[in-house]
Design a protein around this motif. Structure first.
Motif, PDB file in Angstrom:
ATOM      1  N   GLU A 127      40.956  45.400  -6.225  1.00  0.00           N
ATOM      2  CA  GLU A 127      40.853  45.865  -4.799  1.00  0.00           C
ATOM      3  C   GLU A 127      40.890  47.399  -4.841  1.00  0.00           C
ATOM      4  O   GLU A 127      40.279  48.227  -4.015  1.00  0.00           O
ATOM      5  CB  GLU A 127      41.505  45.333  -3.787  1.00  0.00           C
ATOM      6  CG  GLU A 127      43.046  45.694  -3.802  1.00  0.00           C
ATOM      7  CD  GLU A 127      43.956  45.144  -2.527  1.00  0.00           C
ATOM      8  OE1 GLU A 127      43.104  44.495  -1.749  1.00  0.00           O
ATOM      9  OE2 GLU A 127      45.050  45.280  -2.591  1.00  0.00           O
ATOM     10  N   MET A 128      41.564  47.980  -5.932  1.00  0.00           N
ATOM     11  CA  MET A 128      41.536  49.395  -6.146  1.00  0.00           C
ATOM     12  C   MET A 128      40.467  49.955  -7.070  1.00  0.00           C
ATOM     13  O   MET A 128      40.588  51.230  -7.228  1.00  0.00           O
ATOM     14  CB  MET A 128      43.004  49.801  -6.566  1.00  0.00           C
ATOM     15  CG  MET A 128      44.209  49.474  -5.682  1.00  0.00           C
ATOM     16  SD  MET A 128      44.146  50.553  -4.368  1.00  0.00           S
ATOM     17  CE  MET A 128      43.580  49.594  -3.081  1.00  0.00           C
ATOM     18  N   GLY A 129      39.409  49.029  -7.281  1.00  0.00           N
ATOM     19  CA  GLY A 129      38.669  49.453  -8.171  1.00  0.00           C
ATOM     20  C   GLY A 129      38.752  49.357  -9.630  1.00  0.00           C
ATOM     21  O   GLY A 129      38.246  50.422 -10.352  1.00  0.00           O
ATOM     22  N   VAL A 130      39.542  48.699 -10.102  1.00  0.00           N
ATOM     23  CA  VAL A 130      40.159  48.860 -11.635  1.00  0.00           C
ATOM     24  C   VAL A 130      40.005  47.616 -12.289  1.00  0.00           C
ATOM     25  O   VAL A 130      40.432  46.442 -11.550  1.00  0.00           O
ATOM     26  CB  VAL A 130      41.520  49.413 -11.647  1.00  0.00           C
ATOM     27  CG1 VAL A 130      41.841  49.608 -13.254  1.00  0.00           C
ATOM     28  CG2 VAL A 130      41.776  50.864 -10.982  1.00  0.00           C
ATOM     29  N   ASP A 131      39.642  47.437 -13.432  1.00  0.00           N
ATOM     30  CA  ASP A 131      39.511  46.277 -14.243  1.00  0.00           C
ATOM     31  C   ASP A 131      40.689  46.092 -14.882  1.00  0.00           C
ATOM     32  O   ASP A 131      41.214  46.764 -15.841  1.00  0.00           O
ATOM     33  CB  ASP A 131      38.346  46.295 -15.248  1.00  0.00           C
ATOM     34  CG  ASP A 131      38.143  45.129 -16.138  1.00  0.00           C
ATOM     35  OD1 ASP A 131      38.984  44.212 -15.624  1.00  0.00           O
ATOM     36  OD2 ASP A 131      37.332  45.102 -16.759  1.00  0.00           O
ATOM     37  N   PRO A 132      41.440  45.054 -14.280  1.00  0.00           N
ATOM     38  CA  PRO A 132      42.975  44.716 -14.869  1.00  0.00           C
ATOM     39  C   PRO A 132      43.009  44.235 -16.471  1.00  0.00           C
ATOM     40  O   PRO A 132      43.956  44.542 -16.966  1.00  0.00           O
ATOM     41  CB  PRO A 132      43.352  43.629 -14.084  1.00  0.00           C
ATOM     42  CG  PRO A 132      42.300  43.252 -13.634  1.00  0.00           C
ATOM     43  CD  PRO A 132      41.234  44.184 -13.525  1.00  0.00           C
ATOM     44  N   GLY A 133      41.660  43.784 -16.828  1.00  0.00           N
ATOM     45  CA  GLY A 133      41.486  43.637 -18.164  1.00  0.00           C
ATOM     46  C   GLY A 133      41.527  44.773 -19.345  1.00  0.00           C
ATOM     47  O   GLY A 133      41.606  44.704 -20.557  1.00  0.00           O
ATOM     48  N   THR A 134      41.163  45.833 -18.774  1.00  0.00           N
ATOM     49  CA  THR A 134      41.050  47.089 -19.661  1.00  0.00           C
ATOM     50  C   THR A 134      42.049  48.033 -19.317  1.00  0.00           C
ATOM     51  O   THR A 134      42.371  49.090 -20.323  1.00  0.00           O
ATOM     52  CB  THR A 134      39.730  47.577 -19.378  1.00  0.00           C
ATOM     53  OG1 THR A 134      39.563  48.094 -17.986  1.00  0.00           O
ATOM     54  CG2 THR A 134      38.472  46.557 -19.711  1.00  0.00           C
ATOM     55  N   GLU A 135      42.805  48.080 -18.213  1.00  0.00           N
ATOM     56  CA  GLU A 135      43.765  49.081 -18.061  1.00  0.00           C
ATOM     57  C   GLU A 135      45.161  48.236 -17.544  1.00  0.00           C
ATOM     58  O   GLU A 135      45.292  47.582 -16.695  1.00  0.00           O
ATOM     59  CB  GLU A 135      43.475  49.705 -16.808  1.00  0.00           C
ATOM     60  CG  GLU A 135      44.538  51.112 -16.595  1.00  0.00           C
ATOM     61  CD  GLU A 135      43.967  52.058 -15.465  1.00  0.00           C
ATOM     62  OE1 GLU A 135      44.667  52.638 -14.921  1.00  0.00           O
ATOM     63  OE2 GLU A 135      42.842  52.264 -15.345  1.00  0.00           O
ATOM     64  N   PRO A 136      46.252  48.210 -18.280  1.00  0.00           N
ATOM     65  CA  PRO A 136      47.502  47.543 -18.223  1.00  0.00           C
ATOM     66  C   PRO A 136      48.303  48.222 -16.978  1.00  0.00           C
ATOM     67  O   PRO A 136      48.141  49.561 -16.769  1.00  0.00           O
ATOM     68  CB  PRO A 136      47.902  47.697 -19.390  1.00  0.00           C
ATOM     69  CG  PRO A 136      47.488  49.000 -20.178  1.00  0.00           C
ATOM     70  CD  PRO A 136      46.112  49.043 -19.746  1.00  0.00           C
ATOM     71  N   PRO A 137      49.398  47.467 -16.546  1.00  0.00           N
ATOM     72  CA  PRO A 137      50.099  48.107 -15.646  1.00  0.00           C
ATOM     73  C   PRO A 137      50.601  49.461 -16.267  1.00  0.00           C
ATOM     74  O   PRO A 137      50.832  49.738 -17.297  1.00  0.00           O
ATOM     75  CB  PRO A 137      51.330  47.033 -15.251  1.00  0.00           C
ATOM     76  CG  PRO A 137      50.706  45.854 -15.670  1.00  0.00           C
ATOM     77  CD  PRO A 137      49.722  46.134 -16.881  1.00  0.00           C
ATOM     78  N   PHE A 138      51.263  50.526 -15.217  1.00  0.00           N
ATOM     79  CA  PHE A 138      52.030  51.686 -15.552  1.00  0.00           C
ATOM     80  C   PHE A 138      52.927  51.907 -14.505  1.00  0.00           C
ATOM     81  O   PHE A 138      53.352  51.312 -13.725  1.00  0.00           O
ATOM     82  CB  PHE A 138      50.746  52.751 -15.562  1.00  0.00           C
ATOM     83  CG  PHE A 138      50.187  52.950 -14.342  1.00  0.00           C
ATOM     84  CD1 PHE A 138      50.788  53.921 -13.441  1.00  0.00           C
ATOM     85  CD2 PHE A 138      48.812  52.082 -13.837  1.00  0.00           C
ATOM     86  CE1 PHE A 138      50.073  53.956 -12.114  1.00  0.00           C
ATOM     87  CE2 PHE A 138      48.626  52.380 -12.836  1.00  0.00           C
ATOM     88  CZ  PHE A 138      48.928  53.245 -11.758  1.00  0.00           C
ATOM     89  N   PHE A 139      53.529  53.150 -15.066  1.00  0.00           N
ATOM     90  CA  PHE A 139      54.794  53.330 -14.146  1.00  0.00           C
ATOM     91  C   PHE A 139      54.684  54.856 -13.737  1.00  0.00           C
ATOM     92  O   PHE A 139      54.028  55.611 -13.917  1.00  0.00           O
ATOM     93  CB  PHE A 139      56.147  53.409 -15.260  1.00  0.00           C
ATOM     94  CG  PHE A 139      56.296  52.055 -15.906  1.00  0.00           C
ATOM     95  CD1 PHE A 139      57.181  51.039 -15.023  1.00  0.00           C
ATOM     96  CD2 PHE A 139      56.147  51.684 -17.147  1.00  0.00           C
ATOM     97  CE1 PHE A 139      57.039  49.753 -15.800  1.00  0.00           C
ATOM     98  CE2 PHE A 139      56.289  50.593 -18.058  1.00  0.00           C
ATOM     99  CZ  PHE A 139      56.976  49.647 -17.121  1.00  0.00           C
ATOM    100  N   PHE A 140      55.470  54.921 -12.355  1.00  0.00           N
ATOM    101  CA  PHE A 140      55.666  55.831 -11.917  1.00  0.00           C
ATOM    102  C   PHE A 140      56.902  56.177 -11.186  1.00  0.00           C
ATOM    103  O   PHE A 140      57.555  55.086 -10.986  1.00  0.00           O
ATOM    104  CB  PHE A 140      54.338  56.594 -10.863  1.00  0.00           C
ATOM    105  CG  PHE A 140      54.220  55.482  -9.837  1.00  0.00           C
ATOM    106  CD1 PHE A 140      54.885  55.774  -8.672  1.00  0.00           C
ATOM    107  CD2 PHE A 140      53.468  54.136  -9.963  1.00  0.00           C
ATOM    108  CE1 PHE A 140      54.675  54.739  -7.437  1.00  0.00           C
ATOM    109  CE2 PHE A 140      53.230  53.455  -8.813  1.00  0.00           C
ATOM    110  CZ  PHE A 140      53.942  53.640  -7.610  1.00  0.00           C
ATOM    111  N   CYS A 141      57.575  56.978 -10.585  1.00  0.00           N
ATOM    112  CA  CYS A 141      58.722  57.246  -9.984  1.00  0.00           C
ATOM    113  C   CYS A 141      58.681  57.844  -8.519  1.00  0.00           C
ATOM    114  O   CYS A 141      57.777  58.218  -8.092  1.00  0.00           O
ATOM    115  CB  CYS A 141      59.595  58.043 -10.639  1.00  0.00           C
ATOM    116  SG  CYS A 141      60.066  57.402 -12.406  1.00  0.00           S
ATOM    117  N   LYS A 142      59.710  57.416  -7.440  1.00  0.00           N
ATOM    118  CA  LYS A 142      59.689  57.814  -6.483  1.00  0.00           C
ATOM    119  C   LYS A 142      61.034  58.545  -6.264  1.00  0.00           C
ATOM    120  O   LYS A 142      61.979  58.154  -6.932  1.00  0.00           O
ATOM    121  CB  LYS A 142      59.565  56.594  -5.335  1.00  0.00           C
ATOM    122  CG  LYS A 142      58.193  56.069  -5.399  1.00  0.00           C
ATOM    123  CD  LYS A 142      58.018  55.066  -4.224  1.00  0.00           C
ATOM    124  CE  LYS A 142      57.343  55.713  -3.050  1.00  0.00           C
ATOM    125  NZ  LYS A 142      56.792  55.056  -1.960  1.00  0.00           N
TER     126      LYS A 142
END
Length: 418
Positions: free
Chosen positions: A219-234
């Motif tokens: 739904e964010m327009g990204v193919d989950p098969g080509t781009e793995p999860p990633f990290f960010f901080c708050k």
């Protein structure tokens, strides 16, 4: 001897102090000079007490906690073996159990004495110590001894903690500069309540996992098969919580598209680096429901421009978190219903089992990039159904087995930082 139960985790046995034989009979006086100070024996179910008539693991006198020399032993008090690093980790874990049973934390430990049979292996002890302490470390003494109680025992550690004094500084200070020399007021410690009124969880860092549900990535327009999860901080001070009422989150400035993202939040209770996925659960203190509030229009604009999109994820009170429940009460949460409603209308619904990276894998991966520490929170990603909210909306986030989290969106004018 009287016995008082403080919580389900600890009991205190109180007895008045007695002067030595031949000494004048007079009570020790508390700071109020009106009450006799008692010696309280602190007991934790996680630390086996020695045989009666020998010694106590931990005694409390006023606000001072004295912890006997501890070694690496199992529940039957047999030596566990292992090297200095493994033994040090077990000992510091036992110290933490005792301090926690007294209502404190490792920030309250002010002095440790360490007795080591092989001084050349001191670096291993220090490495373990860094997993339990941060900022201004406790005063410490390290002594090499020829032997300890049994040949397998390589290390013994005793400790002193002072409770109810705010703890040691969380951040180290430059040499020669004391806390009293800070030129502005010290930041307030951010904390999240523990479910059932069992204290508060101090927050050190907030890590977030992006796109950890395939349907949300789509739904964010990204193919989950080509781009793995990633990290960010708050930011730590963006965390807000409430025990009884809905958490107030003002509509932030600069956006016309504020979105909700319900997530499972993992609270880290044991630090470490290069943590194996199979061992990750031992580092979890508990779980909570969280909502990652997001200025979606700003996030997408920054992403399309190839710039960091921190302004989309960070603003005042953007990280509401519900009460934390200890993992001992919930067990490991690898599956379970997760949902969010806005004004009673279901917006997000899924199951924790649909995460791309499990909580174990998230902890293992993060620990290869950062040193995880007690007090860290990890937002583990949101499922599909994210959407916009407006002033006055009431959000209710739920995860099976955890207290629900309610958030009330406030007027735009309240979202401007003071």
């Amino acid at each position: 001897m009287s016995s008082t139960q403080t919580t389900s985790r600890a009991s205190l046995r109180a007895r008045p102090t007695r002067p030595p034989s031949g000494a004048p009979s007079h009570p020790r006086i508390s700071s109020s000079n009106t009450a006799t100070m008692a010696i309280q024996q602190i007991i934790s179910p996680e630390v086996t007490e020695p045989a009666a008539g020998t010694w106590s693991n931990c005694l409390r006198v006023g606000d001072t906690l004295y912890i006997a020399g501890l070694t690496a032993r199992d529940r039957a008090l047999a030596p566990t073996g292992g090297g200095e690093y493994e033994q040090a980790k077990l000992i510091f874990e036992r110290i933490r159990h005792l301090v926690t049973a007294a209502g404190g934390s490792m920030h309250d430990v002010v002095k440790i004495n360490m007795y080591l049979t092989r001084i050349e292996h001191r670096e291993a002890v220090w490495r373990a110590r860094r997993e339990f302490f941060e900022g201004a470390f406790p005063v410490a003494t390290l002594v090499e001894v020829s032997a300890l109680a049994q040949p397998e025992i390589l290390l013994e550690v005793e400790a002193i903690a002072v409770l109810n004094q705010g703890g040691r500084p969380v951040r180290a200070v430059m040499d020669g500069h004391r806390a009293s020399e800070f030129v502005v007021a010290e930041p307030v410690v951010t904390a999240v309540p523990v479910e059932g009124g069992r204290g508060a969880f101090p927050v050190r860092r907030v890590y977030c996992v992006g796109r950890n549900y395939a349907s949300h990535a789509v739904e964010m327009g990204v193919d989950p098969g080509t781009e793995p999860p990633f990290f960010f901080c708050k930011p730590t001070d963006s965390v807000v919580s409430n025990v009884l009422d809905a958490v107030a989150v003002p509509y932030p400035p600069g956006t016309r598209d504020l979105h909700h993202e319900v997530e499972l939040v993992v609270a880290i209770g044991k630090g470490g680096v290069n943590i194996a996925a199979d061992d990750a659960v031992r580092h979890i203190w508990g779980y909570a429901v969280g909502i990652d509030m997001t200025r979606r229009d700003l996030q997408q604009a920054m992403r399309q421009a190839g710039k960091p999109w921190e302004i989309g994820k960070t603003f005042e009170r953007c990280t509401p978190v519900g009460p934390i429940v200890p993992i001992g009460d919930t067990g490991e949460l690898a599956s379970g219903h997760i949902a969010l409603m806005v004004n009673g209308e279901l917006r997000q619904v899924s199951d924790l089992s649909k995460q791309i990276w499990s909580t174990r894998e998230i902890i293992a991966t993060l620990s290869r990039l950062f040193t995880l520490m007690p007090g860290d929170l990890i937002f583990t990603g949101t499922p599909e159904g994210v959407g916009a909210v407006v002033d006055g909306d009431l959000l209710e986030a739920k995860i099976e087995g955890l207290p629900a989290l309610q958030v009330r969106i406030g007027p735009v004018s309240q979202g401007v930082a003071a």
